[in-house]
Every structure is written in structure tokens, then in C-alpha cells.
Design an enzyme around this catalytic site. Structure first.
Site, PDB file in Angstrom:
ATOM      1  N   ASN A   9     121.958  10.193 -11.579  1.00  0.00           N
ATOM      2  CA  ASN A   9     123.204   9.634 -11.049  1.00  0.00           C
ATOM      3  C   ASN A   9     124.347  10.522 -11.529  1.00  0.00           C
ATOM      4  OD1 ASN A   9     125.429   8.092 -10.370  1.00  0.00           O
ATOM      5  ND2 ASN A   9     125.095   6.535 -11.961  1.00  0.00           N
ATOM      6  N   TRP A  10     124.895  11.308 -10.592  1.00  0.00           N
ATOM      7  CA  TRP A  10     125.918  12.281 -10.992  1.00  0.00           C
ATOM      8  C   TRP A  10     127.277  11.636 -11.218  1.00  0.00           C
ATOM      9  CZ3 TRP A  10     125.089  16.935  -7.102  1.00  0.00           C
ATOM     10  CH2 TRP A  10     123.758  17.358  -7.185  1.00  0.00           C
ATOM     11  N   LYS A  11     127.416  10.391 -10.800  1.00  0.00           N
ATOM     12  CA  LYS A  11     128.711   9.689 -10.885  1.00  0.00           C
ATOM     13  C   LYS A  11     129.795  10.550 -10.199  1.00  0.00           C
ATOM     14  CE  LYS A  11     126.999   7.622 -15.080  1.00  0.00           C
ATOM     15  NZ  LYS A  11     127.292   6.872 -16.272  1.00  0.00           N
ATOM     16  N   HIS A  95     125.740  -0.746 -10.016  1.00  0.00           N
ATOM     17  CA  HIS A  95     125.840  -0.037 -11.298  1.00  0.00           C
ATOM     18  C   HIS A  95     126.901  -0.723 -12.164  1.00  0.00           C
ATOM     19  CE1 HIS A  95     126.639   3.114 -14.228  1.00  0.00           C
ATOM     20  NE2 HIS A  95     125.469   3.626 -13.897  1.00  0.00           N
ATOM     21  N   GLU A  97     129.190   0.384 -13.897  1.00  0.00           N
ATOM     22  CA  GLU A  97     130.559   0.917 -13.742  1.00  0.00           C
ATOM     23  C   GLU A  97     131.221   0.329 -12.496  1.00  0.00           C
ATOM     24  OE1 GLU A  97     129.500   5.052 -14.045  1.00  0.00           O
ATOM     25  OE2 GLU A  97     128.981   4.739 -16.149  1.00  0.00           O
ATOM     26  N   GLU A 167     119.663  -1.226 -17.176  1.00  0.00           N
ATOM     27  CA  GLU A 167     120.597  -0.345 -17.878  1.00  0.00           C
ATOM     28  C   GLU A 167     121.465  -1.170 -18.825  1.00  0.00           C
ATOM     29  OE1 GLU A 167     121.232   3.500 -15.568  1.00  0.00           O
ATOM     30  OE2 GLU A 167     122.711   2.110 -14.839  1.00  0.00           O
ATOM     31  N   GLY A 173     125.984   6.207 -21.449  1.00  0.00           N
ATOM     32  CA  GLY A 173     126.967   7.223 -21.817  1.00  0.00           C
ATOM     33  C   GLY A 173     127.378   7.191 -23.280  1.00  0.00           C
ATOM     34  N   SER A 213     121.494   6.669 -21.705  1.00  0.00           N
ATOM     35  CA  SER A 213     121.358   7.821 -22.616  1.00  0.00           C
ATOM     36  C   SER A 213     119.949   8.400 -22.651  1.00  0.00           C
ATOM     37  CB  SER A 213     121.848   7.448 -24.019  1.00  0.00           C
ATOM     38  OG  SER A 213     123.228   7.109 -23.986  1.00  0.00           O
ATOM     39  N   GLY A 234     122.190   9.472 -16.286  1.00  0.00           N
ATOM     40  CA  GLY A 234     123.574   9.862 -16.001  1.00  0.00           C
ATOM     41  C   GLY A 234     123.854  11.245 -16.570  1.00  0.00           C
ATOM     42  N   GLY A 235     124.450  11.274 -17.751  1.00  0.00           N
ATOM     43  CA  GLY A 235     124.902  12.529 -18.375  1.00  0.00           C
ATOM     44  C   GLY A 235     123.882  13.652 -18.346  1.00  0.00           C
TER      45      GLY A 235
HETATM   46  C1  PEP Z   1     123.948   5.681 -15.824  1.00  0.00           C
HETATM   47  O1  PEP Z   1     125.127   5.746 -15.634  1.00  0.00           O
HETATM   48  O2  PEP Z   1     123.222   5.185 -14.957  1.00  0.00           O
HETATM   49  C2  PEP Z   1     123.409   6.171 -17.081  1.00  0.00           C
HETATM   50  C3  PEP Z   1     122.266   5.715 -17.473  1.00  0.00           C
HETATM   51  O3  PEP Z   1     124.194   7.064 -17.779  1.00  0.00           O
HETATM   52  P1  PEP Z   1     123.769   7.883 -19.106  1.00  0.00           P
HETATM   53  O4  PEP Z   1     122.412   8.458 -18.867  1.00  0.00           O
HETATM   54  O5  PEP Z   1     124.818   8.944 -19.242  1.00  0.00           O
HETATM   55  O6  PEP Z   1     123.777   6.901 -20.236  1.00  0.00           O
END
Ligand code: PEP
Length: 252
Positions: A9-11, A95, A97, A167, A173, A213, A234-235
């Protein structure tokens, strides 16, 4: 057997040229991977270009959100038919966010799932508790509410086309991953809830991804858990090298 599913997920990251350049690198790095479903979820602006880039590869395309109406006066929104048209197979819905910053609710998640399924898209539905909820011992209540309120009422056939992403918000993050045991107990619980909503057979087929993460160093320990079928990243999905190492976790 549930095929492992790893999604990036590039956001709100990457311009068009960055996105194309990035996906070319990933494509080369994962070209030999056949046993993992690999998904990238770029921002809307890069969907069409990425769709062309991944043609003929094993990488699939997801959008990060969708609106439930098919068309009309909804400034700024994107409909399921538009996602389908541009080559998306998956769509991330709910999500944390979106829930935190954009007013997404279980009710809107449900409408988005319904509209997406009607267009033949495969929804990836995100659920997970906040830190205060975990600390108050309310993780299972929170997750149960989200699962029931988002997913109740769908037929077994519809449920089979969905993926659930657990999640925990406190792990997104933050660099704080849930331990494999913490994640596994919630995944097993989600599967049990899915079984109650539909039936045991369907719940055994639905894939449940972990997100929070995830990185190349913790993916293997998460993936050995019986109810963890993949990751929503994500990251660490923003760098070709780390994303491909996550995808190739077995070979690490
Ligand atoms: C996400 O936003 O779906 C996520 C899991 O982010 P991260 O891997 O950066 O924690």
C-alpha cells in the site's frame, strides 16, 4: 490451501515517473515468484500507468479506496467501474487512515464492498484496534464489531472473493509490529467470526493478511502462523529491495 498474498500500500506516495520506475524494479526482482500473489496499490494517479507496466507479469493492481456509487455528481470520488476499467483486480477498503482522517465508517465500508463486488473487484477489508482499545482489553470486541458490521449479510460466494487485513492501528507506521502470537490470536478470532457469519468452509478459504510495520526481517515469523496468509505492507513497500525481500520471504 490459501495462496499467500502480499500487498504493498503506497498510500500518498510516488509521482507518475517514480511509480513507473519503481514497479519496473519490482517486476524484475520478483519475476521468478509464482507461489505468492503480489499486489501493488499505487495512488489513483498512477493506476493506469502501472496497469500497463505490470501487464503479463504476476503483479496485480489494487486501488487504495473506492466510492460506492457508479457515477454522478460526487466530486473527487472514483467508482468501482472506473477501477475495473483501469485494470484493478483488488481494492483496499476501510484502511484505518481512511477511518481516522476521512470519516470512513463500518457502514460506508459495507457499501463500498457491495459496490466493488458487483463490479467484480476483490475487496481487501481492513480492521484493527487502536492502542487504547488494546490496553483496555477490548481488542476482540473492537475487531468483532468491525467484522460483523462490515461483512454481515454477504453470501458465502461474495465472502470468498474478499480478503481481510488485520491491521492493529498502533502497529501501523510505528515500527512496532504485533508479535506473531498477538497477530495469530486475532487472525484466528477473525476466522472464527467469518465462520459464524457464513460457514466454516468459507472461513477456511478467506485469506487474512497482517499489516503493521511488516518488514523483511519480521515477515517470515509472521507467515509461519497458521492463520496469517499474507501481509499488507505500507512503509516497507516503497522500496523495491525491501518489498521484494518481503515477497520472497520463504527464500530469505
Ligand atoms: C498500512 O498502512 O497498511 C501499513 C501496514 O503500514 P506500515 O507497513 O507502514 O505499518
Amino acid at each position: 490451501m490459501r495462496k499467500p498474498i502480499i500487498a504493498g500500500n503506497w498510500k500518498m506516495n510516488k509521482t507518475l515517473s517514480e511509480a513507473v520506475d519503481f514497479v519496473r524494479q519490482v517486476k524484475a526482482l520478483v519475476a521468478d515468484v509464482r507461489d505468492i500473489e503480489i499486489i501493488v496499490a499505487p495512488p489513483f494517479t498512477a493506476l493506469q500507468a502501472i496497469s500497463r507496466e505490470i501487464e503479463g507479469s504476476t503483479i496485480e493492481l489494487a486501488a487504495q479506496d473506492v466510492f460506492w456509487e457508479p457515477s454522478g455528481a460526487y466530486t473527487g470520488e472514483i467508482s468501482p467501474i472506473m477501477l475495473k476499467d483501469v485494470g484493478c483486480r483488488y481494492v483496499i477498503i476501510g484502511h484505518s487512515e481512511r477511518r481516522q482522517y476521512f470519516g470512513e465508517t463500518n457502514e460506508s465500508v459495507q457499501k463500498k464492498i457491495k459496490a466493488s463486488l458487483a463490479m467484480g473487484l476483490h475487496p481487501i477489508i481492513c480492521v484493527g484496534e487502536a492502542l487504547e482499545e488494546r490496553e483496555a482489553g477490548r481488542t476482540f470486541d473492537m475487531v468483532k464489531n468491525q467484522v460483523i458490521q462490515c461483512l454481515e449479510g454477504f453470501s458465502p460466494d461474495e465472502m470468498e472473493r474478499m480478503t481481510v487485513a488485520y491491521e492493529p492501528i498502533w502497529a501501523i507506521g510505528t515500527g512496532k509490529t504485533a508479535t506473531p502470537q498477538q497477530a495469530e490470536e486475532v487472525h484466528a478470532f477473525i476466522r472464527e467470526q467469518l465462520g459464524q457469519i457464513t460457514n466454516r468452509q468459507v472461513s477456511e478459504e478467506v485469506r487474512i493478511q497482517y499489516g503493521g510495520s511488516v518488514n523483511p526481517d519480521n515477515i517470515s515469523d509472521l507467515m509461519v502462523q497458521p492463520n496469517i496468509d499474507g501481509a499488507l505492507v505500507g512503509g516497507a513497500s516503497l522500496k523495491a529491495e525491501s518489498f521484494s525481500r518481503i515477497v520472497k520471504f520463504k527464500k530469505a
